[in-house]
Design a protein around this motif. Structure first.
Motif, mmCIF file in Angstrom:
data_model
loop_
_atom_site.group_PDB
_atom_site.id
_atom_site.type_symbol
_atom_site.label_atom_id
_atom_site.label_comp_id
_atom_site.label_asym_id
_atom_site.label_seq_id
_atom_site.Cartn_x
_atom_site.Cartn_y
_atom_site.Cartn_z
ATOM 1 N N TYR A 316 51.021 45.833 -7.409
ATOM 2 C CA TYR A 316 50.942 46.191 -9.080
ATOM 3 C C TYR A 316 51.636 45.072 -9.771
ATOM 4 O O TYR A 316 50.936 44.594 -10.890
ATOM 5 N N HIS A 319 48.759 42.400 -9.884
ATOM 6 C CA HIS A 319 47.533 42.646 -10.879
ATOM 7 C C HIS A 319 48.161 43.346 -12.347
ATOM 8 O O HIS A 319 47.466 43.656 -13.016
ATOM 9 N N ALA B 46 43.047 48.032 -5.909
ATOM 10 C CA ALA B 46 43.482 47.085 -6.998
ATOM 11 C C ALA B 46 42.963 45.563 -6.804
ATOM 12 O O ALA B 46 42.815 44.817 -7.463
ATOM 13 N N PRO B 50 40.560 44.691 -9.881
ATOM 14 C CA PRO B 50 41.891 44.526 -10.673
ATOM 15 C C PRO B 50 41.772 44.859 -11.843
ATOM 16 O O PRO B 50 42.842 45.290 -12.497
ATOM 17 N N GLU B 51 40.882 44.728 -12.801
ATOM 18 C CA GLU B 51 40.802 44.918 -14.040
ATOM 19 C C GLU B 51 40.699 46.649 -14.246
ATOM 20 O O GLU B 51 41.480 46.879 -15.219
ATOM 21 N N ASN B 54 44.216 49.017 -13.607
ATOM 22 C CA ASN B 54 45.530 48.594 -13.925
ATOM 23 C C ASN B 54 46.237 49.797 -14.689
ATOM 24 O O ASN B 54 45.587 50.045 -15.844
ATOM 25 N N PRO B 55 47.337 50.319 -14.315
ATOM 26 C CA PRO B 55 48.137 51.500 -15.127
ATOM 27 C C PRO B 55 48.430 50.888 -16.479
ATOM 28 O O PRO B 55 48.693 51.782 -17.340
ATOM 29 N N ASN B 56 48.567 49.676 -16.573
ATOM 30 C CA ASN B 56 49.042 49.142 -17.902
ATOM 31 C C ASN B 56 47.958 49.523 -18.866
ATOM 32 O O ASN B 56 48.187 49.697 -20.295
#
Lengths: 368, 65
Positions: A316, A319, B46, B50-51, B54-56
């Motif tokens: 995490y 990324h 991930a 990767p994009e 993302n949990p963000n």
């Protein structure tokens, strides 16, 4: 069960609270609060203390059992499990953010040609081994780091004050009061200190539980002193405009110091302080997440989960964002609100406790 | 990708030996390897996307500032 003594807990809390905040979160708060930064951090500390005390009030309901276990007797199983997953998710997110901060810091300042994944894997291995070693090992590491920090604070402070600081700027801390900026700064600083709600998850490991509130206050006061010792000189040296544009204002400040010909700059000392302290913080966050996850899954030994969960954090962190600018943006705009929402989850348990009364049937603690 | 698989192989071996030495029940093996599989799947996903994973993105969408 292995226990953490009162003095160890204060030192652990001090290092946990000050480490990443002093190292990486100063620039966003300069940008947000400008000259009101000091006031914002003080108010944030008070708000953070309230969050921590709510957490400890909930933890006191069953001092010998983990929150992950006894929480279901307060709000019910089907509410408790999703809330616990949200909390575990927050702890891992926070650990990933801290790890990404160190990775970027090392890449920019010391290891420019090293692949980021390599740095992340090495840090992740260190963290996983610390988590496996347990809470007492984490507390002992905190003791060592605390005394090193104290020593360097005493040695470095006179040198830091020797640099050309804009002392008249101190007046602006009072005269340039802006309510909006102070409130925004306070919102940003509250989760710095509210992060210590992690106490809720490690409560059964603490000795002298009757004095927990006093220990929390002392930990917060010490961490505040350490944060201010970096924050105020950086603000006086660069001002909020320039300081807010720098990624690592404290680093730049220490870098500008020249004490002798045989030492070019003092920033490696700062790196020596930052890295173990932030690794300690990540370890405690992952420890809290792993132990809660283990209890939710009814595992008595949390250790076999340490490497797997650390691997998630490593992946995490790599990324997390595309670059340092995006990370700063996320930490300034999104993270404070998200963090406060998550840190207030124990308040839900506290309110339910108050509504249902003090005599909620809690399970008898099992002897371990 | 190969590095991720190699690292997880090492974790599997390390934890496998630990669980065997501690003589854990089958249920413990299932839980530990289940969490490990989850971590491996997340890391591989991930690395591939990767994009998108993302949990963000969820946090940014919910807060929507």
């Amino acid at each position: 069960m292995k226990h953490v003594s009162a003095s160890q807990f204060i030192m652990l809390l001090t290092i946990y609270l000050y480490s990443e905040n002093a190292a990486f979160l100063i620039s966003p708060i300069f940008k947000t609060a400008s000259y009101n930064t000091v006031l914002s951090v003080l108010l944030g500390g008070v708000m953070g203390l309230i969050i921590i005390l709510i957490g400890t009030a909930v933890a006191r309901k069953n001092e010998r059992e983990y929150f992950a276990v006894f929480g279901k007797y307060i709000v019910g199983k089907w509410v408790h499990i999703p809330l616990m997953l949200l909390l575990a998710g927050y702890l891992l997110h926070r650990a990933s953010m801290s790890m990404r901060n160190i990775e970027d810091f090392l890449l920019v300042n010391h290891l420019p040609t090293t692949p980021q994944a390599v740095i992340a894997i090495i840090l992740g291995t260190a963290v996983a081994l610390t988590v496996r070693a347990g809470i007492q090992a984490i507390a002992r590491i905190a003791e060592a780091i605390f005394f090193v920090n104290l020593f360097l604070l005493i040695v470095l402070t006179p040198l830091l004050l020797g640099i050309e600081l804009h002392i008249p700027m101190l007046r602006a801390f009072v005269t340039n009061f802006e309510l909006n900026r102070t409130a925004a700064g306070m919102l940003q600083a509250t989760p710095w200190f509210g992060d210590a709600f992690v106490v809720l998850f490690i409560f059964p490991h603490l000795k002298h539980r009757m004095k927990i509130s006093r220990m929390v206050v002392w930990g917060l006061v010490f961490s505040m002193i350490l944060i201010m010792s970096y924050l105020v000189p950086s603000l006086l040296a660069f001002g909020p405009e320039l300081g807010g544009k720098m990624t690592y204002p404290v680093m730049e400040y220490v870098r500008s110091m020249r004490i002798a010909d045989f030492i070019e700059t003092l920033d490696p000392f700062l790196t020596i302080l930052y890295i173990p302290a932030v690794i300690l913080k990540i370890s405690l966050l992952i420890y809290a997440a792993v132990i809660s996850l283990a209890r939710l899954l009814a595992l008595h030994d949390y250790k076999p989960l340490a490497f797997s969960v650390s691997a998630i954090v490593v992946g995490y962190s790599v990324h997390f964002v595309n670059n340092t600018a995006e990370l700063l943006h996320f930490m300034t705009v999104y993270w404070p609100t998200y963090a406060i929402c998550m840190q207030l989850i124990p308040a839900v348990y506290w309110v339910v406790l108050k509504i249902r009364g003090e005599n909620i049937a809690l399970p008898e603690p099992k002897d371990r | 990708m190969a590095a991720i698989l190699l690292l997880f192989l090492m974790i599997v071996l390390f934890e496998g030996v630990y669980l065997k030495v501690k003589k854990r029940k089958l249920r413990t093996y299932i839980i530990v390897y289940g969490v490990m599989l989850l971590a491996l799947v997340y890391n591989l996903a991930a690395a591939l996307l990767p994009e998108a994973l993302n949990p963000n993105l969820i946090i940014e969408a919910v807060l929507g500032k």
